[in-house]
Design an enzyme around this catalytic site. Structure first.
Site, short mmCIF file in Angstrom:
data_model
loop_
_atom_site.label_atom_id
_atom_site.label_comp_id
_atom_site.label_asym_id
_atom_site.label_seq_id
_atom_site.Cartn_x
_atom_site.Cartn_y
_atom_site.Cartn_z
N GLU A 115 0.88 -1.24 0.11
CA GLU A 115 0.01 -0.04 0.12
C GLU A 115 0.83 1.13 -0.14
O GLU A 115 1.97 1.18 0.79
CB GLU A 115 -1.03 0.06 1.26
N LYS A 117 2.31 4.59 1.08
CA LYS A 117 2.32 5.27 2.61
C LYS A 117 1.86 6.46 2.26
O LYS A 117 2.86 7.34 1.93
CB LYS A 117 3.56 4.74 3.18
N ASP A 119 1.25 10.38 3.15
CA ASP A 119 2.24 11.22 4.06
C ASP A 119 0.85 12.36 4.62
O ASP A 119 0.59 13.14 4.05
CB ASP A 119 3.02 12.07 3.56
N GLU A 174 -5.74 7.17 6.92
CA GLU A 174 -4.83 8.37 6.96
C GLU A 174 -5.53 9.42 6.37
O GLU A 174 -5.98 9.33 5.31
CB GLU A 174 -3.62 7.93 6.11
N TYR A 226 -7.32 1.83 6.01
CA TYR A 226 -6.40 0.53 5.63
C TYR A 226 -6.53 -0.45 6.56
O TYR A 226 -5.72 -1.52 6.41
CB TYR A 226 -5.05 1.04 5.31
N LYS A 295 2.60 -5.56 3.81
CA LYS A 295 1.70 -6.22 5.18
C LYS A 295 1.64 -7.58 4.66
O LYS A 295 1.29 -8.19 3.42
CB LYS A 295 0.46 -5.45 5.20
N LYS A 319 10.75 2.92 2.83
CA LYS A 319 10.99 4.53 2.97
C LYS A 319 12.05 4.52 1.48
O LYS A 319 13.05 3.95 1.19
CB LYS A 319 11.78 4.91 3.85
N CYS A 413 24.61 45.37 5.34
CA CYS A 413 23.37 44.79 5.30
C CYS A 413 22.34 45.05 4.32
O CYS A 413 22.32 46.22 3.72
CB CYS A 413 22.50 45.17 6.58
N CYS A 416 19.36 47.65 5.64
CA CYS A 416 19.75 48.96 5.80
C CYS A 416 20.83 49.70 5.56
O CYS A 416 21.22 50.78 5.85
CB CYS A 416 19.36 48.99 7.34
N CYS A 431 24.23 42.10 10.77
CA CYS A 431 23.89 43.22 10.56
C CYS A 431 24.23 43.94 12.05
O CYS A 431 23.38 43.47 12.63
CB CYS A 431 22.40 43.57 9.92
N CYS A 436 17.83 48.27 12.34
CA CYS A 436 17.33 47.54 11.00
C CYS A 436 16.13 47.17 10.93
O CYS A 436 15.59 46.20 11.62
CB CYS A 436 18.60 46.44 10.86
S1 IVH Z 1 0.08 0.48 8.64
C1 IVH Z 1 0.02 -1.49 12.60
N1 IVH Z 1 -0.78 1.47 6.35
O1 IVH Z 1 2.54 5.27 8.39
C2 IVH Z 1 -0.21 -0.78 11.20
N2 IVH Z 1 0.30 2.80 7.83
O2 IVH Z 1 4.89 4.57 10.14
C3 IVH Z 1 0.69 0.41 11.15
N3 IVH Z 1 0.51 4.94 6.97
O3 IVH Z 1 1.55 6.15 11.56
C4 IVH Z 1 0.03 1.24 9.95
N4 IVH Z 1 -0.36 4.87 4.84
O4 IVH Z 1 0.20 7.10 9.85
C5 IVH Z 1 -0.22 1.61 7.43
N5 IVH Z 1 -1.54 2.16 4.18
C6 IVH Z 1 -0.86 2.28 5.33
C7 IVH Z 1 -0.57 3.59 5.64
C8 IVH Z 1 0.07 3.86 7.05
C9 IVH Z 1 0.05 5.67 5.96
C10 IVH Z 1 1.45 5.79 8.09
C11 IVH Z 1 0.41 5.90 9.45
C12 IVH Z 1 1.39 5.36 10.37
C13 IVH Z 1 2.72 5.42 9.65
C14 IVH Z 1 3.56 4.03 10.10
#
Ligand code: IVH
Length: 711
Positions: A115, A117, A119, A174, A226, A295, A319, A413, A416, A431, A436
């Protein structure tokens, strides 16, 4: 070599800086520094604490988990902890994750769900009888903040579920701001003179953690769900899902918005390929992502794998490496900060990077530019450090054209024209003119800041207009402003003018610690200001203090002490303070007890729930009378002050039989203590009751105007 004393002073400084940046990041959603800069502060503090373990304090930021709930919202305990994820930073780390999973499953081959992730901001949503009843932020994973009214305004969070959903359901998702909405919002904020959000995550968090849900409603938020955290009472014939993939399908069928980009992969190699693909296609997505979550699909296998205290063993976050972009430096401009520091900034040809359009990058100081041999007109590679403020990471010297010109840091500066001087051993040029206009602007903004004199409504746009109209030349002028003067400013009606004057007037009465912090003395942050206020109790005494007297205050080291002495030795400072006093700024703490002494000395208070006065003010008023505020309830707690929507601390107080005060009773107790009647045993309230016997019932209500005048 570093002495222990120097290390202790630096550690104290670092803790304070980190606290302040935590507050800006987590509470205001308005960070001032990049994640990389923040990490550097943390690293430096950790290194000191490793060298001198005896310097570690229990409240050091190195000792805590991030994301503590804000006191502005009622705390909610999650039915199951909202765990976080371990990171995998490479393909290899993904394969190692798979190997660990297989070992634990004794050779069974798992399938995975991958999935994107998102932000954004992690939330838990509770449904009872198919109706949305509560929504909360993740907080520290155990206790989050109740943001139900705000989440109700998000169109994709269903108010009622479709048939087939279980009777009681808690899901996790999220909340995020789609990239297009984020850019529109920032454009509007810039046009209104408000600071733009650094990234979609901050924008989403800032929008959800609003006291006014109508603000959230205007923010085009979305929410992908999710996970099922708890489900009871499936309708007849309905099967609970057996896999994550089925759970996602079920969530969709009940009416939730489920990310259409989620995928099922049969092997880890498919997972690796999917992660690479998302890394490459990240910029095409209409929402910002910072990685991919992998997962284990079968819920039975998830259960078998279990969790550690902070993360499940059945999932990992892949990441992405920091996203980079190539663009041209159109110009290098120099900005001037509150202390006169000149900071060069690259103006870039706008380019998309990690979910937003970037047109400037920090260049730190002149040495940084020289080391990189960066010239105006050069092609550069930029990167977002921790996805906040972009930095120039490399210069493409091969692509340089004849027009590229080297940058010379001005020795005057740019605002000024006064000399800009670089002191021996410093990286920064400053400065020297304290009058200023750029410094004045930043000083006023610092003065008005929340941790300083806290003047609501005095933000950058208003300050710029005040300066342009010649209405203020320094902070002291603020106190001479009349509503008529302000009403003449653009975009300022008579009502807001009056409000602003009232807010400015209120700030006259701020406690000494805030005044000391507001002065903006180099190296004197919130914590140092508190210690100094408690020790000296009076600005004049502080102004006369010598380096020796200052370093005698615990936690105040040489750097801070010298900076204070230098500040007060300047003739402008004396004149400025005289003007502040003339304006009526309180420079002494009348009747303030030295730390720990006073009518409330030896009394420990715990605050819970929302009070009508800011929490900080409640804490300061307790401390001013010699009392102490603690974060958790124990048998040694003397009073629990319960505001609206109190949390589990109230239950704990009741269990332990600790007296509970509501706000009115609390204010009455402060008044009594101040009037010289100590809060002795007999007048406390019994558990459950919320007003001390004999306290005037109206004290709380009638207090609003009173306490300000004579505290
Ligand atoms: S699963 C136990 N699924 O990522 C399950 N997290 O570092 C933990 N996040 O705090 C989370 N998309 O805010 C999961 N599809 C996704 C996600 C997701 C974003 C964020 C979530 C969590 C952080 C984990």
């Amino acid at each position: 070599m570093e002495t222990k004393e120097a290390a202790a002073a630096r550690a104290a400084e670092l803790r304070e800086l980190i606290r302040r940046h935590d507050y800006r990041y987590y509470v205001l959603d308005d960070p001032e520094i990049t994640d990389a800069e923040y990490d550097a502060l943390m690293r430096e503090l950790r290194a000191i604490e490793e060298r001198f373990p005896e310097l570690v304090t229990p409240d050091s930021p190195t000792q805590r988990v991030a994301g503590q709930p804000s006191p502005a919202f009622a705390p909610v305990r999650h039915p199951v902890p909202l765990l976080s994820l371990d990171n995998a930073m490479s393909d290899e780390a993904l394969r190692e994750f798979d190997a660990r999973v297989r070992r634990r499953l004794e050779g069974e081959a798992p399938a995975y769900v991958v999935e994107p992730k998102i932000d954004g901001l992690s939330v838990a949503l509770t449904y009872e009888g198919g109706r949305f009843v509560r929504g909360s932020t993740r907080g520290d994973g155990e206790v989050g903040e109740d943001v139900t009214p705000n989440l109700r305004t998000i169109a994709t969070i269903p108010a009622a579920l479709a048939p087939g959903a279980p009777a009681r359901l808690v899901v996790r998702g999220e909340v995020f701001m789609p990239v297009a909405a984020f850019e529109r919002l920032n454009e509007a904020r810039r046009a209104a003179g408000e600071p733009p959000f650094a990234n979609p995550r901050n924008a989403a968090a800032g929008s959800v953690r609003q006291l006014d849900p109508s603000v959230t409603a205007q923010r085009s938020l979305d929410c992908f769900v999710y996970a099922i955290l708890a489900a009871e009472g499936f309708p007849e014939g309905a099967q609970p899902p057996a896999t994550q993939w089925e759970a996602l399908a079920a969530l969709r069928s009940w009416g939730f918005h489920v990310n259409p980009d989620n995928r099922r992969c049969a092997t880890i190699e498919e997972v690796v390929a999917a992660c690479r693909e998302w890394a490459a296609r990240r910029a095409e997505l209409p929402y910002a992502i910072d990685g991919v979550v992998v997962k284990v699909d079968a819920l039975r296998q998830q259960e078998e794998l279990g969790s550690t205290s902070h993360s499940p063993r059945w999932a990992v976050a892949y990441k992405f490496p920091a996203e980079q972009a190539r663009t041209r430096v159109l110009d290098i401009v120099v900005s001037v900060g509150r202390t006169g520091a000149l900071t060069p900034l690259a103006i870039l040809e706008p380019v998309r990077l990690a979910g937003s359009t970037v047109s400037r990058a920090s260049l730190h100081n002149e040495d940084y530019i020289r080391e990189k041999d960066l010239r105006v007109g050069d092609w550069v590679v930029i990167q977002k450090a921790g996805d906040v403020i972009p930095q120039v990471v490399a210069v493409d010297a091969a692509a340089r054209t004849a027009e590229a010109r080297p940058f010379v840091m001005p020795d005057r500066c740019p605002v000024c024209g006064a000399a800009a001087v670089r002191e021996e051993g410093e990286a920064v040029r400053r400065c020297v003119n304290t009058a200023c206009p750029a410094q004045v602007r930043e000083r006023i903004l610092h003065w008005a800041g929340r941790a300083a004199m806290d003047i609501d409504g005095l933000g950058p746009a208003v300050v710029d207009r005040l300066l342009a109209a010649g209405l203020v030349r320094d902070v002291a002028d603020l106190y001479r402003l009349r509503a008529e003067d302000l009403a003449s400013l653009e975009r300022m009606g008579p009502k807001s003018a009056e409000n602003l004057v009232a807010r400015i007037r209120e700030s006259l009465e701020r406690p000494l610690a805030r005044l000391i912090f507001a002065l903006g003395i180099r190296h004197v942050g919130e914590r140092a200001a508190e210690l100094l206020a408690a020790h000296f109790g009076d600005l004049d005494r502080l102004a006369r203090a010598t380096v020796e007297e200052l370093t005698a205050v615990p936690e105040i080291g040489e750097t801070i002490a010298r900076s204070i002495v230098t500040y007060f030795a300047q003739p402008e400072t004396a004149a400025f303070i005289a003007r502040l006093k003339e304006a009526g700024v309180r420079t002494a703490e009348p009747g303030r007890a030295p730390a720990g002494e006073g009518p409330l000395s030896g009394k420990t208070f715990v605050l819970t729930g929302t009070l009508s006065m800011p929490r900080r003010e409640a804490e300061e008023r307790i401390a001013a009378l010699g009392g102490r505020v603690s974060g958790s309830v124990s048998r040694r707690t003397d009073y629990v002050v319960a505001g609206e929507n109190p949390g589990s601390k109230l239950e704990r107080a009741r269990e332990l039989g600790v007296p509970v005060l509501d706000e009115a009773a609390f204010v009455a107790l402060l008044e009594e203590a101040r009037a010289g009647r100590t809060a002795g045993g007999g007048d406390a309230v019994g558990a459950g009751a919320a007003r001390p016997a004999g306290a005037p019932g109206a004290a709380g209500e009638g207090n609003g105007g009173n306490d300000r005048a004579d505290l």
